[in-house]
Design a protein around this motif. Structure first.
Motif, short mmCIF file in Angstrom:
data_model
loop_
_atom_site.label_atom_id
_atom_site.label_comp_id
_atom_site.label_asym_id
_atom_site.label_seq_id
_atom_site.Cartn_x
_atom_site.Cartn_y
_atom_site.Cartn_z
N ARG A 1 -46.96 -52.77 -0.43
CA ARG A 1 -45.70 -53.02 0.27
C ARG A 1 -45.64 -52.19 1.55
O ARG A 1 -45.24 -52.68 2.59
N ARG A 2 -46.06 -50.93 1.46
CA ARG A 2 -46.06 -50.08 2.66
C ARG A 2 -46.98 -50.66 3.73
O ARG A 2 -46.64 -50.69 4.91
N GLN A 3 -48.14 -51.15 3.33
CA GLN A 3 -49.06 -51.76 4.29
C GLN A 3 -48.47 -53.01 4.91
O GLN A 3 -48.65 -53.27 6.11
N ALA A 4 -47.72 -53.79 4.13
CA ALA A 4 -47.07 -54.99 4.68
C ALA A 4 -46.01 -54.59 5.69
O ALA A 4 -45.88 -55.22 6.75
N VAL A 5 -45.25 -53.53 5.41
CA VAL A 5 -44.23 -53.02 6.35
C VAL A 5 -44.92 -52.54 7.62
O VAL A 5 -44.46 -52.84 8.73
N GLU A 6 -46.00 -51.80 7.49
CA GLU A 6 -46.75 -51.33 8.66
C GLU A 6 -47.21 -52.51 9.51
O GLU A 6 -47.08 -52.48 10.74
N ALA A 7 -47.72 -53.54 8.87
CA ALA A 7 -48.22 -54.70 9.60
C ALA A 7 -47.10 -55.42 10.34
O ALA A 7 -47.27 -55.83 11.50
N VAL A 8 -45.93 -55.56 9.71
CA VAL A 8 -44.79 -56.23 10.35
C VAL A 8 -44.36 -55.45 11.58
O VAL A 8 -44.19 -56.02 12.66
N LEU A 9 -44.16 -54.15 11.43
CA LEU A 9 -43.68 -53.34 12.55
C LEU A 9 -44.73 -53.24 13.66
O LEU A 9 -44.41 -53.40 14.84
N ALA A 10 -45.99 -53.00 13.30
CA ALA A 10 -47.04 -52.91 14.31
C ALA A 10 -47.21 -54.24 15.03
O ALA A 10 -47.43 -54.27 16.24
N GLY A 11 -47.06 -55.34 14.32
CA GLY A 11 -47.16 -56.66 14.93
C GLY A 11 -46.06 -56.93 15.93
O GLY A 11 -46.20 -57.80 16.80
N SER A 12 -44.96 -56.18 15.84
CA SER A 12 -43.85 -56.31 16.78
C SER A 12 -43.86 -55.22 17.84
O SER A 12 -42.88 -55.01 18.54
N GLY A 13 -44.97 -54.50 17.93
CA GLY A 13 -45.11 -53.50 18.99
C GLY A 13 -44.66 -52.11 18.64
O GLY A 13 -44.63 -51.23 19.50
N TRP A 14 -44.30 -51.86 17.39
CA TRP A 14 -43.90 -50.52 16.99
C TRP A 14 -45.13 -49.65 16.80
O TRP A 14 -46.18 -50.13 16.38
N ARG A 15 -44.99 -48.38 17.10
CA ARG A 15 -46.03 -47.39 16.80
C ARG A 15 -45.74 -46.88 15.39
O ARG A 15 -44.59 -46.60 15.05
N ILE A 16 -46.77 -46.74 14.58
CA ILE A 16 -46.60 -46.36 13.19
C ILE A 16 -47.20 -44.99 12.94
O ILE A 16 -48.34 -44.72 13.32
N VAL A 17 -46.42 -44.13 12.29
CA VAL A 17 -46.88 -42.81 11.88
C VAL A 17 -46.55 -42.69 10.39
O VAL A 17 -45.39 -42.87 10.00
N THR A 18 -47.55 -42.42 9.57
CA THR A 18 -47.30 -42.22 8.14
C THR A 18 -47.21 -40.73 7.87
O THR A 18 -48.05 -39.96 8.33
N LEU A 19 -46.19 -40.34 7.13
CA LEU A 19 -45.99 -38.93 6.79
C LEU A 19 -46.28 -38.74 5.30
O LEU A 19 -45.45 -39.03 4.46
N PRO A 20 -47.48 -38.26 4.98
CA PRO A 20 -47.83 -38.03 3.58
C PRO A 20 -47.05 -36.85 2.99
O PRO A 20 -46.56 -35.99 3.73
#
Length: 140
Positions: free
Chosen positions: A97-116
């Motif tokens: 699910r997190r990867q799907a969210v990353e893909a949606v946002l990145a596909g719309s031009g968002w920069r993604i930062v994951t905070l472990p």
């Protein structure tokens, strides 16, 4: 400058806006809400021409699609995705699910930062400035 939570806009005092933002952020708590609808609606009501930083916990891809629409024109969107699966023993969501969210946002031009879990925001924040489509976990 505006601060919007999942509950909608937060009031920032007119004097010393920077200090007001820090004071408000210092007392923000986990929300019992299970939807970003109020926050997304507040973002749609004005502004949005500059930097948008979204700090997100367990979000589903549909909410990510709605949030992605808020970033438009020359606005920069940065999504800080908390690795909620690693923060507590309970299962909040899946890696898929997190990867799907990353893909949606990145596909719309968002920069993604994951905070472990156990990582400071200061460690991964520099990757938010990289103009690549998908900056995850501090790597560009």
């Amino acid at each position: 400058m505006r601060l919007v939570t999942d509950q909608g806009p937060e009031h920032l005092s007119e004097s010393g806006v920077g200090w007001s933002l820090l004071d408000t952020l210092a007392v923000v708590r986990n929300s019992p809400a299970r939807s970003l609808e109020l926050g997304i609606n507040a973002l749609r009501q004005g502004g949005g021409d500059g930097l948008i930083v979204a700090v997100l916990g367990a979000v589903d891809p549909e909410e990510a699609r709605e949030l992605a629409k808020v970033r438009h024109g020359g606005a920069t969107g940065v999504a800080v995705l908390l690795d909620v699966e690693g923060w507590e023993a309970r299962e909040y969501g899946s890696a898929d699910r997190r990867q799907a969210v990353e893909a949606v946002l990145a596909g719309s031009g968002w920069r993604i930062v994951t905070l472990p879990a156990g990582t400071s925001l200061a460690t991964v924040w520099p990757s938010a400035g990289v103009k690549t489509r998908f900056a995850v976990g501090g790597a560009a």
